[in-house]
Design a protein around this motif. Sequence first.
Motif, PDB file in Angstrom:
ATOM      1  N   LEU A  22       5.836   0.857  -9.606  1.00  0.00           N
ATOM      2  CA  LEU A  22       4.904   1.973  -9.413  1.00  0.00           C
ATOM      3  C   LEU A  22       5.508   3.439  -9.475  1.00  0.00           C
ATOM      4  N   TRP A  23       6.745   3.421  -8.969  1.00  0.00           N
ATOM      5  CA  TRP A  23       7.643   4.764  -8.847  1.00  0.00           C
ATOM      6  C   TRP A  23       7.912   5.305 -10.285  1.00  0.00           C
ATOM      7  N   GLN A  24       8.079   4.122 -11.194  1.00  0.00           N
ATOM      8  CA  GLN A  24       8.451   4.456 -12.514  1.00  0.00           C
ATOM      9  C   GLN A  24       7.280   4.893 -13.438  1.00  0.00           C
TER      10      GLN A  24
ATOM     11  N   ILE B  49       4.861  10.186 -15.570  1.00  0.00           N
ATOM     12  CA  ILE B  49       3.775  11.281 -15.684  1.00  0.00           C
ATOM     13  C   ILE B  49       4.389  12.442 -15.057  1.00  0.00           C
ATOM     14  N   GLN B  50       5.271  12.489 -14.037  1.00  0.00           N
ATOM     15  CA  GLN B  50       5.877  13.693 -13.606  1.00  0.00           C
ATOM     16  C   GLN B  50       6.806  14.338 -14.733  1.00  0.00           C
TER      17      GLN B  50
ATOM     18  N   LEU C 156       0.882  -1.221   0.083  1.00  0.00           N
ATOM     19  CA  LEU C 156      -0.089   0.067  -0.036  1.00  0.00           C
ATOM     20  C   LEU C 156       0.898   1.337   0.024  1.00  0.00           C
ATOM     21  N   MET C 157       0.705   2.117  -0.924  1.00  0.00           N
ATOM     22  CA  MET C 157       1.277   3.393  -0.892  1.00  0.00           C
ATOM     23  C   MET C 157       0.285   4.561  -1.224  1.00  0.00           C
TER      24      MET C 157
ATOM     25  N   ILE D 257      -4.099   6.617  -3.486  1.00  0.00           N
ATOM     26  CA  ILE D 257      -3.585   5.472  -2.912  1.00  0.00           C
ATOM     27  C   ILE D 257      -3.299   4.365  -4.171  1.00  0.00           C
ATOM     28  N   LEU D 258      -2.092   3.756  -4.095  1.00  0.00           N
ATOM     29  CA  LEU D 258      -1.607   2.815  -5.007  1.00  0.00           C
ATOM     30  C   LEU D 258      -1.498   1.428  -4.402  1.00  0.00           C
TER      31      LEU D 258
END
Length: 450
Positions: A354-356, A361-362, A270-271, A334-335
């Motif tokens: 998930l960070w990728q 998008i950033q 969970l992030m 939430i991811l």
Amino acid sequence: MIQHSLKTLVIVTWLSLSATLATAKTTATHEFLLDNGLKLIVREDHRAPVVVSMVWYKVGGSYEPLGLTGVSHVLEHMMFKNTKKLKTGEFSRIMSKIGAQENAFTSKDATSYHQMLSAERLPVSFELEAERMQNLIIDDQEFSKEIKVVMEERRLRTTDKPTSLTYERFLATAHQTSPYKNPIVGWQRDLEAMTSEDIRHWYQQWYAPNNAVIVVVGDIQPKAVLELAKKYFGPIKPKQLPVLKPIYEHNTPGERRLTVELPAQLPVLLMGFNVPVIKTTKQAWEPYALRLLAAVLDGGYSARIQKNIVRGKEVAAFANASYNAFSRSDSLFILNGSPNRQKQKNMQDLENALWQEITAIQQAPPTVTELNRIVAQVISGLIYQQDSIRTQANLIGGLESIGLDWQLADQDLDKLKAITPHQIQQVAKKYLVRERLTIAELKPKGLHLK
């Protein structure tokens, strides 16, 4: 043949959406305020001879002080017990006898009681709801039995479910200063210490016409519903309500991590990023951009998480993104997901993947084509909601219960369509950062995961 069928399907779907949207635009909604402060919202929908009637009280889990968590939910259970005119269980027996579907729920921000029934039976609903709004009897013995039912509900839904228990602890860590950290069902020790007098006090404090919103959607005439409301709810006296202060979240406390080791079948990650909502944002467009950001990541089969993480790289057995813009206080973006153990993937692999997607998008906004597809999906979902009178009533009552105007729902489509790819990139860069991040890992006992 396939192309012809697909073309026909697209045309039929578009015609269906257009017809539904036309119905939604021409639906008449009427708002009334009784002398005692009760708000009544009536929406006409004459497609079937039924109505949904909902009574919303502006009190839920986020209103509860420490030591009294779960009291709103316990009171919801007690509302089906004795009143001056009704015996325990009689409310539900009457509803069943007239063919009504009835239930109730408690959320962080409200408690709602609702029925779906034949339009001519609406007076029965109003009469019984007015009775328990003012004449509930909190019997000590009934409370003693019901608090055990609630404890068992907590055990079945949370304590004995590793994913639910992890999510509960995740929320308690992610929300640093707001009462959104507390579970709606209540902490176990608070339930054990709760008394019938706590329930009586909570009922007397919050259950009043000037703290309630009644929403009726269906095959009804607004003036007739207003007269019914005046007849049954009008005589109930208003109360002096507690003065509410804004609830704020400390949104940038730095990255927080916790590991929960339980007997579970699957590991879960969970992030959660602390983010604003419509009520708390300083930039009115940001919550709408966050909603579309969630859709870019997880808006169906072609969205980035499904395409890249689940199917493409096969890092995750499943993965999702979610965000709720409608609450009294700040929310979480939430991811979550589970690593694909068949491909020997672990938690770090999933977190990195998930960070990728976040970083992508950033660094570059979604394309116009991608955004158009996402917006079309979101809008079609919103339009199809209009087919359900229950969903319409839920949306109206949910907005009103957190202090937002129900008409905000009518502006939803235009506000979403106004969001640009650059704005989606902006909220990703601003809010999906480590100083706002909480990470929780559910680690199955005995399973070695890096």
